[in-house]
Design a protein around this motif. Sequence first.
Motif, PDB file in Angstrom:
ATOM      1  N   ALA A  88       0.917  -0.904  -0.093  1.00 22.38           N
ATOM      2  CA  ALA A  88       0.233   0.222   0.213  1.00 22.38           C
ATOM      3  C   ALA A  88       0.666   1.547  -0.039  1.00 22.38           C
ATOM      4  CB  ALA A  88      -1.182  -0.011   1.176  1.00 22.38           C
ATOM      5  N   TYR A  89       2.405   1.089   0.983  1.00 21.57           N
ATOM      6  CA  TYR A  89       3.041   2.139   1.426  1.00 21.57           C
ATOM      7  C   TYR A  89       4.669   1.474   1.669  1.00 21.57           C
ATOM      8  CZ  TYR A  89       4.095   7.762   1.358  1.00 21.57           C
ATOM      9  OH  TYR A  89       5.035   8.701   2.063  1.00 21.57           O
ATOM     10  N   ALA A  90       4.990   1.686  -0.219  1.00 24.87           N
ATOM     11  CA  ALA A  90       5.786   0.900   0.160  1.00 24.87           C
ATOM     12  C   ALA A  90       7.485   1.467   0.658  1.00 24.87           C
ATOM     13  CB  ALA A  90       7.132  -0.071  -1.231  1.00 24.87           C
ATOM     14  N   GLN A 119      -5.574   3.092   3.922  1.00 23.68           N
ATOM     15  CA  GLN A 119      -5.430   3.892   3.469  1.00 23.68           C
ATOM     16  C   GLN A 119      -4.673   5.009   3.250  1.00 23.68           C
ATOM     17  OE1 GLN A 119      -8.804   3.381   1.407  1.00 23.68           O
ATOM     18  NE2 GLN A 119      -8.826   1.556   2.091  1.00 23.68           N
ATOM     19  N   VAL A 120      -4.244   5.518   1.781  1.00 21.81           N
ATOM     20  CA  VAL A 120      -3.499   6.705   1.417  1.00 21.81           C
ATOM     21  C   VAL A 120      -4.065   7.742   0.788  1.00 21.81           C
ATOM     22  CG1 VAL A 120      -1.373   7.732   0.609  1.00 21.81           C
ATOM     23  CG2 VAL A 120      -1.626   5.175   1.159  1.00 21.81           C
ATOM     24  N   ASP A 145       2.073  13.531   3.368  1.00 27.51           N
ATOM     25  CA  ASP A 145       1.445  11.356   2.517  1.00 27.51           C
ATOM     26  C   ASP A 145       1.053  11.320   4.026  1.00 27.51           C
ATOM     27  OD1 ASP A 145       2.542  12.548   0.607  1.00 27.51           O
ATOM     28  OD2 ASP A 145       4.110   9.936   0.349  1.00 27.51           O
ATOM     29  N   LEU A 146      -0.333  11.183   3.951  1.00 26.63           N
ATOM     30  CA  LEU A 146      -1.106  10.225   5.188  1.00 26.63           C
ATOM     31  C   LEU A 146      -1.196   8.892   5.510  1.00 26.63           C
ATOM     32  CD1 LEU A 146      -3.085  13.004   7.150  1.00 26.63           C
ATOM     33  CD2 LEU A 146      -0.849  12.435   7.259  1.00 26.63           C
ATOM     34  N   ILE A 147      -0.932   8.349   6.353  1.00 24.86           N
ATOM     35  CA  ILE A 147      -1.607   6.360   6.235  1.00 24.86           C
ATOM     36  C   ILE A 147      -2.075   6.348   6.851  1.00 24.86           C
ATOM     37  CG2 ILE A 147      -0.266   4.124   5.766  1.00 24.86           C
ATOM     38  CD1 ILE A 147       1.657   6.964   4.998  1.00 24.86           C
ATOM     39  N   THR A 148      -3.404   5.574   6.636  1.00 25.38           N
ATOM     40  CA  THR A 148      -4.382   5.513   8.379  1.00 25.38           C
ATOM     41  C   THR A 148      -4.731   3.994   8.054  1.00 25.38           C
ATOM     42  OG1 THR A 148      -5.496   6.507   9.402  1.00 25.38           O
ATOM     43  CG2 THR A 148      -5.760   7.237   7.452  1.00 25.38           C
ATOM     44  N   THR A 191      -7.865   0.083  16.857  1.00 22.30           N
ATOM     45  CA  THR A 191      -6.882   0.414  16.905  1.00 22.30           C
ATOM     46  C   THR A 191      -7.077   1.363  16.051  1.00 22.30           C
ATOM     47  OG1 THR A 191      -5.559  -1.372  17.657  1.00 22.30           O
ATOM     48  CG2 THR A 191      -3.964   0.015  16.429  1.00 22.30           C
ATOM     49  N   PHE A 192      -6.838   3.189  15.712  1.00 18.42           N
ATOM     50  CA  PHE A 192      -6.500   3.845  14.700  1.00 18.42           C
ATOM     51  C   PHE A 192      -4.660   4.153  14.609  1.00 18.42           C
ATOM     52  CE2 PHE A 192      -6.690   7.990  12.598  1.00 18.42           C
ATOM     53  CZ  PHE A 192      -7.759   7.386  11.255  1.00 18.42           C
ATOM     54  N   PRO A 193      -4.474   3.638  13.413  1.00 19.73           N
ATOM     55  CA  PRO A 193      -2.500   4.003  12.858  1.00 19.73           C
ATOM     56  C   PRO A 193      -2.830   4.719  12.264  1.00 19.73           C
ATOM     57  CG  PRO A 193      -3.240   2.146  11.627  1.00 19.73           C
ATOM     58  CD  PRO A 193      -4.464   2.583  12.958  1.00 19.73           C
ATOM     59  N   ILE A 194      -1.643   6.086  12.116  1.00 16.81           N
ATOM     60  CA  ILE A 194      -1.115   6.892  11.687  1.00 16.81           C
ATOM     61  C   ILE A 194       0.367   7.778  11.354  1.00 16.81           C
ATOM     62  CG2 ILE A 194      -1.805  10.256  11.226  1.00 16.81           C
ATOM     63  CD1 ILE A 194      -3.918   9.965  13.280  1.00 16.81           C
TER      64      ILE A 194
END
Length: 494
Positions: A307-309, A470-471, A463-466, A422-425
Motif C-alpha cells: 500500500a505504501y512501500a 488508506q493513503v 502523505d498520510l497512511i491510516t 486501533t487507529f494507526p497514523i
Amino acid sequence: MKQYRLSIPQRYIKSIYLLMALISLVLINGYAALAQTPDTVSQDSSALKIPEQVSVNNVFIIGNEKTQKNIILREMNVAPGVVYDWEDFLRILKTDQQRIYNLQLFTSVEITPLFVEDEEVELLVSVKERWYVIPSIIFDLADRNFSEWWINQNRDLSRVNYGLKLNHNNVGGRNEKLRVMGQLGFTQAFDLTYSIPYIDKEQEHGLAFRINYNTNKTIAVKSAQNKQVFYTNENEEILRKNLGASLQYTYRGNFYNFNYLTIGFSNTKIHEEVLTQNPNYFLNDSTRQKYFYASYNFKHDRRDNIAYATQGELINVGVTRYGLFTNDDVNETEISLIANKYFRFSDKTHLVTGISVSSYLSSRQPYTLVRGIGYAPDFIRGYEIYVIEGQQTFIHKNSFRYKLLDVAYDISKLIPIEEFNTFPIRAYLSANFDHGYVNDRNHIPENAALTNTYLYGYGLGLDLITFYDQVIRFEYSVNSQQEGSFFINIKAPL
C-alpha cells in the motif's frame, strides 16, 4: 511447497505458548542486548551467547479465526527441520512477516521465536484479522482525480456516483475476494468480481472472473487544450453503454513472481450524437464497438508494504492484444512497463524512484483506448488537471520522504470491535520531482502545447497512511509551465 499443519487444538495453543513466550522473552532480550554490545560475549563467559545456528521445530499460528493456516504458511520461507544461521534466520523472519502482512488480511502480524533449547525454537505467528465483510455506501467522484473535479468541473455535484457496495475480502478463509457493486449517479453501473488465489494443493494456480455493465449520460468525447471535453445532449439521453466480461488465470511460482493471463470481451454502444462530436470516436463510422482481447502480465513484487512501500522493488511488464478475431472492431497491440525501486536509508527516510513506459504499435486508436499522462496510473505532479494523449508515454517519478509521525491510538472505548479498535497514523513529508514525455504521432493541433515536449513537475507533499492502509496525499506542485497549485490525491503515487 511444503505445508505444515499441527493437530493441537486451537484452545490449547494460547495457554501453552503464553508460558513459553514469557520464558523466551527473557532469552530473546538477552540475545538482543548481546547483539548490540558484542564485546560482552568475550569478556563474560557466563553471559548468554547468541546462537550461531538455530533450527525450527514447529510453526504455530494463533489469531486466524477465519483465515486458513495454509494461506499464511504459503508466505513463509522458514520451515521446520531446517538449520539457519542466526542472522539469516532473523532476516527471513522479518521478510516472512512482511509477506503475511501484504496479504492485506490482517491489521498486525508478529512472528516470535520461542526457545526450547539453545539452538532450537518453536515459531509463534500471531495475527490480528481485519474485518472482511465490508458493506458500504458509494459516494465518490466520477472524475479522474479530485483536482479535475474541483478545478475543471467546478465542483459539480452531479458528477458524483452513489450506490451500494459489498466487499468480502476472505470469503472461505482462503483469501478469496468477492465484490458486488450497484451504482447510480454520473455513471450507472453493476460490477461483480470474484477471485480465488489458489485452486490447487501446491497453491500456485488461481482464477478470477469479472462481469460489469455501465451506462453514461455524459461522456468525454475528445480532448482539447489538453483537457477532456464532455458532452451531454439536450434530452439527457444515455450516450454510452458498455458490457464487459473477463476471465483471468494466475500463476505464482515463488514468493515474489506473479503471472497473469486474461481473456476478455468488450461491447460498447454509443448514441449517434457522439459521432457528431467526434467522428473518430470508434474509428469505424459505427455506433457499436465489440472485440475480444487477451493480455499477459508478469509482476515481480518485493515491496515491504504494497500500500505504501519504503523498501524493495516492483516490476510489472505487460502486453495486451485488442482484437483476437477478424470480425473484431479493434486491431491494436499495447505494451507496458512499470519499474519502481524503494531505498530505505533509515527508519525515518527513504527514496522512491520509478519509471512507467507504455506504447501502442499503431498510430491511431479509438478514443475508448486513449492513453497518456493524466490517465491512471500515469501522471506527473502538477499536471493533475490535464490529459496529455498519445501513442507512447514515458514517465520518471521520484520522491524523497521523511517520516514525521508513526502512532497508533487505542479507540476500543469508542469502537469496541477488535478489528477496528486501533487507529494507526503515519505521516511523511515528501519532496517530489517527476518528468516525462508523450509522443503523439498525429500531432493534433489543439493539444500541441503539451504533447511531443518535455514535461516536469516538482513540489512538496504530506502523505498520510491510516486505517487499513488508506493513503491520502496533500501536495503543492509546480509544473514546467510554471503553474503552481494545491492537489489532493488518493493512493501512493508509486
